[in-house]
Design a protein around this motif. Structure first.
Motif, short mmCIF file in Angstrom:
data_model
loop_
_atom_site.label_atom_id
_atom_site.label_comp_id
_atom_site.label_asym_id
_atom_site.label_seq_id
_atom_site.Cartn_x
_atom_site.Cartn_y
_atom_site.Cartn_z
N ASP A 58 0.85 -1.16 0.08
CA ASP A 58 -0.06 -0.05 -0.02
C ASP A 58 0.93 1.25 0.02
N PRO A 59 1.92 1.36 0.73
CA PRO A 59 2.53 2.51 0.90
C PRO A 59 3.34 2.78 -0.68
N VAL A 60 3.69 1.88 -1.41
CA VAL A 60 4.23 2.00 -2.71
C VAL A 60 2.97 2.40 -3.85
N MET A 61 1.69 1.82 -3.35
CA MET A 61 0.69 2.43 -4.16
C MET A 61 0.34 3.62 -3.96
N LEU A 62 0.08 4.10 -2.99
CA LEU A 62 -0.03 5.58 -2.43
C LEU A 62 1.01 6.60 -3.30
N GLY A 63 2.23 6.21 -3.05
CA GLY A 63 3.48 6.76 -3.77
C GLY A 63 3.28 6.88 -5.46
N VAL A 64 2.83 5.87 -5.94
CA VAL A 64 2.66 6.15 -7.41
C VAL A 64 1.45 6.60 -8.01
N ALA A 65 0.46 6.84 -7.03
CA ALA A 65 -0.89 7.32 -7.17
C ALA A 65 -0.96 8.81 -7.51
N GLN A 66 0.20 9.46 -7.08
CA GLN A 66 0.03 11.15 -7.06
C GLN A 66 1.56 11.43 -7.19
N TRP A 67 1.76 12.78 -7.51
CA TRP A 67 3.23 13.28 -7.82
C TRP A 67 4.02 13.75 -6.60
N ARG A 68 3.36 14.07 -5.55
CA ARG A 68 4.02 14.57 -4.32
C ARG A 68 4.70 13.48 -3.77
N GLN A 69 5.69 13.82 -3.07
CA GLN A 69 6.56 12.76 -2.27
C GLN A 69 5.77 12.57 -0.98
N VAL A 70 5.35 11.29 -0.70
CA VAL A 70 4.90 10.56 0.40
C VAL A 70 5.88 10.26 1.46
N LEU A 71 5.83 10.73 2.66
CA LEU A 71 6.58 10.13 3.69
C LEU A 71 5.87 9.55 4.54
N TYR A 72 6.26 8.36 4.85
CA TYR A 72 5.41 7.41 5.81
C TYR A 72 5.84 6.75 7.11
N MET A 73 4.87 6.81 7.94
CA MET A 73 5.26 6.39 9.21
C MET A 73 4.72 4.82 9.00
N ALA A 74 5.48 3.80 9.13
CA ALA A 74 5.09 2.41 8.75
C ALA A 74 5.74 1.42 9.87
N LYS A 75 5.21 0.46 10.17
CA LYS A 75 5.89 -0.25 11.41
C LYS A 75 7.00 -1.08 11.05
N GLU A 76 7.81 -0.97 11.86
CA GLU A 76 9.25 -1.48 11.88
C GLU A 76 9.32 -2.80 11.14
N GLU A 77 8.32 -3.85 11.49
CA GLU A 77 8.46 -5.04 10.69
C GLU A 77 8.74 -5.02 9.24
N LEU A 78 8.08 -4.05 8.64
CA LEU A 78 8.27 -3.99 7.24
C LEU A 78 9.47 -3.79 6.73
N PHE A 79 10.47 -3.23 7.46
CA PHE A 79 11.81 -2.84 6.93
C PHE A 79 12.68 -3.99 7.26
N ARG A 80 12.18 -5.13 7.56
CA ARG A 80 13.04 -6.45 7.80
C ARG A 80 13.33 -7.08 6.55
N SER A 81 12.39 -6.64 5.35
CA SER A 81 12.62 -7.51 4.31
C SER A 81 13.76 -6.45 3.46
N ARG A 82 14.88 -6.92 3.06
CA ARG A 82 15.54 -6.11 2.48
C ARG A 82 14.81 -5.48 1.20
N PHE A 83 14.26 -6.22 0.43
CA PHE A 83 13.72 -5.58 -0.88
C PHE A 83 12.73 -4.33 -0.47
N LEU A 84 11.52 -5.04 0.28
CA LEU A 84 10.42 -3.94 0.62
C LEU A 84 10.99 -2.89 1.57
#
Length: 225
Positions: free
Chosen positions: A56-82
């Protein structure tokens, strides 16, 4: 002295990543965007959305052209790719159990720089595609920074959980001025009330999309709880 009402400039890596990801996400997830013009072109913005998938963060990032800066739960950052994608798209982690203090300080700073901060107001992903009870973080940020809240709802073509090659409609609503939330103080009672107000706007966007798709109404969802 009056503060300039520009928009925080996009990072070069964000701009490149956003352009490349559009080429992948739009055909693979069959994205349609409604209401892109509702996002203010200048000033701080709180982009508040429902949450159904890690992407979802990526989808909202590509849905419009301003940069979106997210608060996201720490677990999502454990995947190197995501995690790499999320950082590229401006996300910063919230560690569960920490109270989110560091993330809120980051959000205050970014909003002060006229940035657009994205928040998944439910706090966690929906397991059935339906809306959940909202958390109070977005209301607190609106109260303390006076940034307008832009409600967003992501809905799939069948109203259920997202999958590859299933249609995704991103419906962006009109900004809600912080003043119209009428938050008197930062008490739990006031923030919960304001959060429900924001969630009702997201629910209305979902109903609008379901009607467009010819799907049954889900008006008695978590937004009214």
């Amino acid at each position: 002295m009056t503060k300039k009402r520009g928009a925080r400039r996009k990072d070069l890596l964000y701009l490149i990543g956003q352009s490349l990801l559009c080429l992948f996400y739009y055909p693979v997830f069959r994205i349609s965007v409604r209401g892109r013009e509702n996002i203010p072109k200048t000033g701080p913005v709180l982009l508040c959305s429902n949450h159904m998938a890690k992407r979802d963060p990526v989808m909202l990032g590509v849905a419009q052209w301003r940069q979106v800066l997210y608060m996201a739960k720490e677990e999502l950052f454990r995947s190197r790719f995501l995690g790499g994608l999320l950082r590229l798209l401006g996300a910063f982690p919230v560690i569960r159990g920490s109270g989110g203090t560091d993330a809120l300080e980051n959000a205050y700073k970014l909003l002060d720089e006229n940035g657009m901060v994205g928040i998944f107001i439910e706090g966690t992903r929906s397991k059935d595609g339906l809306l959940q009870r909202p958390k109070t973080g977005a209301a607190l940020l609106a109260y303390r920074t006076k940034a307008p809240v832009v409600p967003v709802c992501i809905t799939t073509g069948d109203g259920g959980l997202p999958k590859k090659f299933k249609r995704h409609i991103i419906n962006i609503g009109k900004p809600i001025p912080a003043e119209s939330l009428n938050i008197k103080d930062d008490s739990s009672l006031e923030l919960r009330r304001a959060s429900r107000t924001i969630m009702k706007e997201i629910a209305a966007l979902r109903e609008e999309t379901l009607q467009e798709l010819g799907l049954p109404s889900q008006a008695q969802g978590a937004a009214g709880k």
